[in-house]
Design a protein around this motif. Sequence first.
Motif, PDB file in Angstrom:
ATOM      1  N   ASP A  37     -70.464  86.408  10.779  1.00 44.33           N
ATOM      2  CA  ASP A  37     -69.658  86.428  11.998  1.00 44.33           C
ATOM      3  C   ASP A  37     -69.931  85.222  12.906  1.00 44.33           C
ATOM      4  O   ASP A  37     -69.047  84.758  13.619  1.00 44.33           O
ATOM      5  N   VAL A  38     -71.161  84.709  12.848  1.00 47.70           N
ATOM      6  CA  VAL A  38     -71.472  83.507  13.628  1.00 47.70           C
ATOM      7  C   VAL A  38     -70.485  82.391  13.271  1.00 47.70           C
ATOM      8  O   VAL A  38     -69.909  81.722  14.131  1.00 47.70           O
ATOM      9  N   PHE A  39     -70.294  82.238  11.985  1.00 45.77           N
ATOM     10  CA  PHE A  39     -69.379  81.209  11.489  1.00 45.77           C
ATOM     11  C   PHE A  39     -67.950  81.469  11.971  1.00 45.77           C
ATOM     12  O   PHE A  39     -67.224  80.555  12.376  1.00 45.77           O
ATOM     13  N   LEU A  40     -67.562  82.736  11.934  1.00 38.99           N
ATOM     14  CA  LEU A  40     -66.192  83.076  12.300  1.00 38.99           C
ATOM     15  C   LEU A  40     -65.898  82.791  13.783  1.00 38.99           C
ATOM     16  O   LEU A  40     -64.824  82.302  14.117  1.00 38.99           O
ATOM     17  N   PHE A  41     -66.852  83.089  14.650  1.00 36.67           N
ATOM     18  CA  PHE A  41     -66.579  82.854  16.073  1.00 36.67           C
ATOM     19  C   PHE A  41     -66.453  81.364  16.386  1.00 36.67           C
ATOM     20  O   PHE A  41     -65.653  80.957  17.228  1.00 36.67           O
ATOM     21  N   ALA A  42     -67.242  80.561  15.700  1.00 33.72           N
ATOM     22  CA  ALA A  42     -67.133  79.122  15.907  1.00 33.72           C
ATOM     23  C   ALA A  42     -65.748  78.637  15.463  1.00 33.72           C
ATOM     24  O   ALA A  42     -65.089  77.854  16.157  1.00 33.72           O
TER      25      ALA A  42
END
Lengths: 313, 470
Positions: free
Chosen positions: A155-160
Amino acid sequence: MLGSTANGLFWMFRQLERSENTARLIETGFRMALTRQASGQNEWASIVRTAGCEPAFKERHKVFNAENVIDFLLRDPDNPASVLCVFKAARTNARSVRTALTREVWESTNEAWLALQELLAKPVEMSELPNVLGAIRKSSALVRGAWHGTALRNDVFLFARLGTRIERADNTARILDVKYFVLLPSSAAVGSSLDNVQWETILRSASAARAFNLLYGGESSPSKIAEFLIFNQQLPRSLLYCCSDSTRILEDLSRMYGQPNKALDLARPLLESLQAEEIGSIFKSGLHEFLGEFLIKNNAIGRQIEIDFRFNE
Amino acid sequence: MFFNELQSDDGKAREPYEDYVKWMKSRNLDSLRDKSQEADEFFRRTGITFNVYSEEKADERLIPFDQVPRIISAKEWARLSKGIEQRVVALNAFLHDIYHDQEILKAGRLPQSLIANNEAFLPQMMGVEPGGGVYTHIVGVDLVRTGKDEFYVLEDNARTPSGVSYMLENRETMLHMFPELFSNINVASISDYPRNLRRSLSQCAPPACKGQPVIAVLTPGIHNSAYYEHAFLADQMGVELVEGHDLRVVDGRVTMRTTRGYTPIDVIYRRVDDDYLDPLNFNPESMLGVPGIFDIYRAGGITIANAPGTGISDDKALYSYMPDIVEFYTGSSPLLNNVPTWRCSEPDSLAYVLDNLEELVVKEVHGSGGYGMLVGPAASAKEIAAFRDKLKAKPEGYIAQPTLALSTVPILTEAGLAPRHVDLRPFVLVSPNGVDITPGGLTRVAMKEGSLVVNSSQGGGTKDTWILED
């Protein structure tokens, strides 16, 4: 992941994207100023408008000329939209989400900030401008590259990525909106060389000139340009591309979290309406109205993301 | 004379430094100086900085790093470790006692007033059983050396010692710059610290914890002087870094606001002072803490590391009783020296201190970070006069100690090697399974010639610290 971490990442990547876009806008203006003499003022004014900071500019400067606009947009510490301020904000966000970043991403952000601080310490000479703008674009590309090469696909990747997409759609719509009058078929000097230069400006601002020529065989017309920047499914800066990607990310998040999010309820209809549209009818009902509405809806998705994922208390 | 750790008076390298000195003599000075620059660039790029409160503009500063390592032999270290362990065990026993039966007061080994009038004593902690029975999960004992076999404990730092990130990053930098040194010299590895910290915190999980403990590091935020370290530790441990506004009490647990909702935290490594921890129980103005966290703590819903109320053992008046404390709880005499300390609250001591200010170091009882202290031998007559007035106005706020002849280790300057005074802060982890001391520590060095103040807030630098293995 923490809501505040999602917040920091989302904005860090929005701000990186924004700094890059502002640099590209300046580059376009600079190029225009080199290639033609007349209506330079208009050109610089429309660039300030695209960056969304016309009132602040007018408070500080009387004339829309290269020197004023470049300084204002690049390094004015009192202009929150200047590259210097936006990049500083990105770096502050990066610091606050340091634990969500890989070392490579943090270091490239930090190094870029140190380099920019030095480059923008004093007014930029015209002869230095291309180098400085190049450095800004490179900075943002470097961070993004490090991110793609090292980040966990969670999810970290997705928010970026979500931050990047929302910001990018906003920027492309703004570029089109400020310039929509030269795209109108009723525009006076249709087919003149003036128009060609203007059209090229639009494409360059969206970093899409080469792609356009590739796909349209060098034949440009207002409706082709608008169609390209709004509807092309392969152009990473088109409205449709950005919208379908952010919709997909919101779907991924919904699946990953096992709970629906309201932002998706806003993103899907926007995507579907884009898919159902075609350029002819947009021109008929008004490009400006279309873009205005798009900007509002795109922003609403951004705000809903902040609520759905508990960015703030 | 000051004890030079690198070489004896006849210029011969002391035993622990022999291999290093041999290596160094084979290098040329210019290439070593280049390495110093390389190190600075590395620190700046990595963002290993600390924030200085007083300087508005230069808000992030580098701590000077010196490339000459501070080297300690295996034998010296074994002796030090024993002493540190004894002291830390005693501290935990003392804290447990002082917040329960107060046997030490009953036995008359400590004056009642020392506890009763102490701001760092938290009456709210009376009778509280901390998770795992540990009060000081992390300790950073400050040691100074004055001779070949003479070490003193300067401070115990049982509250929230900082600097461990520098210990680790200094080593990384050295490994990066001088890999060949580490293949020739057998230096104990310190890289397990974050893993050990995580394990040690996990072992102190509260009764409410089910399954794998969720750990978080609580920071006051990115403007805090040690923010880099907070982020570093959370990152290295693979746990969340949280601020007060990320946390709230939900259904009897302290939870953090995540993108999916509120998740309970089991152990919180807080880098926020007691007073700011909980506006409902302590300072109501605090924006840094979590309203109600202390109530959850008392009920066994969360472990706070270090435990609230440990600050009392950092009190410099209490420090002067440490030899008694060690003896009372361990039954043996202290292995490490305490610096002789005059408590200015006692009239005889005050009179002595006032008569001898030029030779003494005077510290605030509750102070830290080198702020608000007087180093008599280095102070001007005017500074001494001003301090004399402060001291007379509030004698109980101060203690005084002799100016110690701090040992020196050379730093690399433009002119070559030059001796500078150092101290040493080893890092100690305490868990229900015992005391774990990382073989290394942070060596702080006064970069200015003759200066005895090593604090980074006062311009001190750091060195990598090597513990040799047999």
